[in-house]
Design a protein around this motif. Structure first.
Motif, mmCIF file in Angstrom:
data_model
loop_
_atom_site.group_PDB
_atom_site.id
_atom_site.type_symbol
_atom_site.label_atom_id
_atom_site.label_comp_id
_atom_site.label_asym_id
_atom_site.label_seq_id
_atom_site.Cartn_x
_atom_site.Cartn_y
_atom_site.Cartn_z
ATOM 1 N N TRP A 125 30.689 36.207 39.923
ATOM 2 C CA TRP A 125 32.119 35.675 39.334
ATOM 3 C C TRP A 125 32.191 33.946 39.075
ATOM 4 O O TRP A 125 32.469 33.688 37.963
ATOM 5 N N ASP A 153 30.749 41.239 40.314
ATOM 6 C CA ASP A 153 32.260 41.156 40.252
ATOM 7 C C ASP A 153 33.067 41.970 38.958
ATOM 8 O O ASP A 153 32.462 42.675 38.554
ATOM 9 N N ASP A 154 34.178 41.222 38.483
ATOM 10 C CA ASP A 154 34.884 42.037 37.583
ATOM 11 C C ASP A 154 33.916 41.996 36.192
ATOM 12 O O ASP A 154 33.020 41.448 36.042
ATOM 13 N N TYR A 169 32.733 45.417 42.424
ATOM 14 C CA TYR A 169 33.976 44.818 42.426
ATOM 15 C C TYR A 169 35.223 45.859 41.916
ATOM 16 O O TYR A 169 34.673 46.550 40.796
ATOM 17 N N CYS A 200 41.633 42.341 37.375
ATOM 18 C CA CYS A 200 42.386 40.998 36.825
ATOM 19 C C CYS A 200 41.754 40.804 35.407
ATOM 20 O O CYS A 200 42.425 40.135 34.873
ATOM 21 N N GLY A 201 40.625 41.170 35.182
ATOM 22 C CA GLY A 201 39.894 41.117 33.882
ATOM 23 C C GLY A 201 40.113 42.246 33.088
ATOM 24 O O GLY A 201 39.811 42.444 31.802
ATOM 25 N N LYS A 217 34.197 44.620 46.945
ATOM 26 C CA LYS A 217 35.187 43.646 46.836
ATOM 27 C C LYS A 217 36.172 44.287 46.145
ATOM 28 O O LYS A 217 36.222 44.629 45.077
ATOM 29 N N ASP A 241 40.011 43.580 44.617
ATOM 30 C CA ASP A 241 41.087 42.859 44.352
ATOM 31 C C ASP A 241 42.704 43.265 44.241
ATOM 32 O O ASP A 241 42.988 44.444 44.450
ATOM 33 N N TRP A 244 44.016 37.238 48.359
ATOM 34 C CA TRP A 244 44.404 35.830 48.343
ATOM 35 C C TRP A 244 45.222 35.495 49.371
ATOM 36 O O TRP A 244 45.913 34.076 49.238
ATOM 37 N N ARG A 287 39.973 37.515 51.848
ATOM 38 C CA ARG A 287 40.478 36.125 51.493
ATOM 39 C C ARG A 287 41.751 35.762 51.937
ATOM 40 O O ARG A 287 42.608 36.493 52.015
HETATM 41 C C1 GLA Z 1 40.472 37.395 41.128
HETATM 42 C C2 GLA Z 1 39.781 36.934 42.329
HETATM 43 C C3 GLA Z 1 38.143 36.333 41.803
HETATM 44 C C4 GLA Z 1 37.641 37.045 40.977
HETATM 45 C C5 GLA Z 1 38.393 37.559 39.802
HETATM 46 C C6 GLA Z 1 37.960 38.577 38.654
HETATM 47 O O1 GLA Z 1 40.827 36.196 40.623
HETATM 48 O O2 GLA Z 1 40.384 36.316 43.258
HETATM 49 O O3 GLA Z 1 37.527 36.089 42.908
HETATM 50 O O4 GLA Z 1 36.958 38.379 41.272
HETATM 51 O O5 GLA Z 1 39.916 37.939 40.149
HETATM 52 O O6 GLA Z 1 38.717 38.963 37.581
#
Ligand code: GLA
Length: 405
Positions: free
Chosen positions: A52, A87-88, A128, A136-137, A162, A164, A198, A215
């Motif tokens: 990412w 990741d995403d 992810y 998130c994407g 991972k 999210d 987060w 996180r």
């Molecule tokens: C969130 C996560 C990031 C990443 C993005 C991907 O913001 O906190 O670490 O994985 O999404 O879209």
């Protein structure tokens, strides 16, 4: 609408049973405890790479293979890095039976093929996903597909997930992460579970149940001190992790987010500070740069074996900031066998002489110690009383103090 989106996987069931029953079913399911114990596969903080920070959605199988090649050949693998995590944006949509599909243009050989490639290098493979309807994407999330997705990932050879927290609406975080943890534990494969909400839902109170790491904070950005919206520079993330040491330990780590070392937004001195302090935080060391093109200075930071040994210390006790005097901070981490790791951290713009005395490390004042500077590699024996050194602006001096018997 949000409800419909959130429970897209339950729509077929919704056609057959009343909505009230469907809600009842879903929440009862989510409040069930964890049946199987958490696999003991993160007794020290996970080390690896994630796509990412450098590439965001600009990923494909050739790029991931190149990074895996570099991890194996550059010395990263020898230094302890093992997970290659996508990741995403690897996902595209779902097949008619609900099976999650990789983007066929970017991953034409499929995820299993890529995982096999990574495994053949002696590395481990991660993916992810997201507890909401979408990632998130904006790709398909796992809400309503938890068990199916966990089975699919296990069949591909996934070793790390991972997970999210976008598009989760009013979903309860503990329940949502517990549900996925159950699914992963039922998948027949040992999978590290990386929780990514987060720090928004008090993860210290529950995340060690379902997860191996969680996180603590929003997204890191490749900057010394620039914060923008949801993403934060190195100093902000560090400060928001300084008091969380009680929650962390073997198989349950605070995750201040992935490394930015080598991504270009900080100096090499600042990257050494970032890496040293992540080791003091017992943070997962997940590189976020392009391993296939990194320069020697970046590789030298990422593979400093003495600093990695602090991060990976088996006692698993997170370090603390024990003093702060304006821009000058002293951080201490107790290590196996009575050693201490110490970071003298100068956040200011001028070089400063900094010091620490043995009493401040809860060691006898009259003690003699061997001191190793973990960046210069200089070893000094018979050091009495304490240690002082000049610390560069934005820099650290990181030492390991070994009491002499
Ligand atoms: C969130 C996560 C990031 C990443 C993005 C991907 O913001 O906190 O670490 O994985 O999404 O879209």
């Amino acid at each position: 609408m949000e409800f419909m989106t959130k429970w897209r996987g339950g729509l077929i069931a919704a056609l057959l049973i009343t909505p009230a029953l469907m809600v009842g079913h879903a929440s009862a399911h989510e409040t069930l405890g964890l049946d199987a114990p958490k696999p003991q596969i993160a007794l020290t903080p996970p080390m690896g790479w994630n796509s990412w920070n450098k590439f965001a959605c600009n990923i494909d199988e050739a790029r991931i293979r190149a990074v895996a090649d570099a991890m194996a050949a550059s010395g990263m693998k020898d230094a302890g890095y093992q997970y290659i995590v996508i990741d995403d944006c690897w996902q595209k949509d779902r097949a008619a039976d609900g099976t999650i599909q990789a983007d066929p243009e970017r991953f034409p050989s499929g995820i299993k093929h890529l995982a096999d490639y990574v495994h053949a290098k002696g590395l481990k493979f991660g993916l992810y996903s997201d507890a909401g309807a979408k990632t998130c994407g904006g790709r398909p999330g796992s809400a309503g597909y938890e068990f199916q997705d966990a089975r699919t990932w296990a069949s591909w050879g996934v070793d790390y997930v991972k997970y999210d927290w976008c598009y989760t609406g009013t979903r309860n975080a503990e329940a949502a992460y517990t549900l996925m943890a159950k699914a992963l534990r039922a998948s027949g494969r040992d999978i590290v579970f990386s929780i990514c909400e987060w720090g928004d839902n008090k993860p210290a109170e529950w995340a060690a149940g379902p997860g191996h790491l969680w996180r603590t904070t929003g997204d890191i950005r490749d900057s010394w001190d620039k914060d923008e919206g949801y993403s934060h520079g190195f100093l902000w993330i560090l400060d928001h992790n300084a008091d969380l040491w009680k929650n962390s330990g073997p198989n349950q780590w605070n995750d201040p987010d992935m490394l930015e070392v080598g991504n270009g937004g900080m100096t090499d001195v600042e990257y050494r500070s970032h890496f040293s302090l992540w080791a003091m935080l017992a943070a997962p060391l997940i590189a976020g740069n392009d391993l296939s093109t990194m320069d020697k200075a970046t590789l030298d930071v990422l593979t400093n074996k003495d600093v990695i040994a602090v991060d990976q210390d088996k006692l698993g006790q997170q370090g603390r900031r024990v003093s702060k005097n304006g821009d000058l901070e002293v951080w201490v981490r107790p290590l196996t066998g009575g050693d201490r790791a110490v970071v003298l951290f100068n956040r200011g713009a001028e070089a400063k002489t900094m010091s620490v005395d043995w009493e401040g490390l809860q060691l006898p004042a009259g003690m003699k110690a061997t001191v190793k500077d973990l960046w210069s590699k200089q070893v000094t024996k018979g050091v009495k009383g304490g240690y002082s050194a000049e610390v560069a602006p934005h820099g650290v001096v990181m030492i390991r103090v070994t009491p002499m018997v």
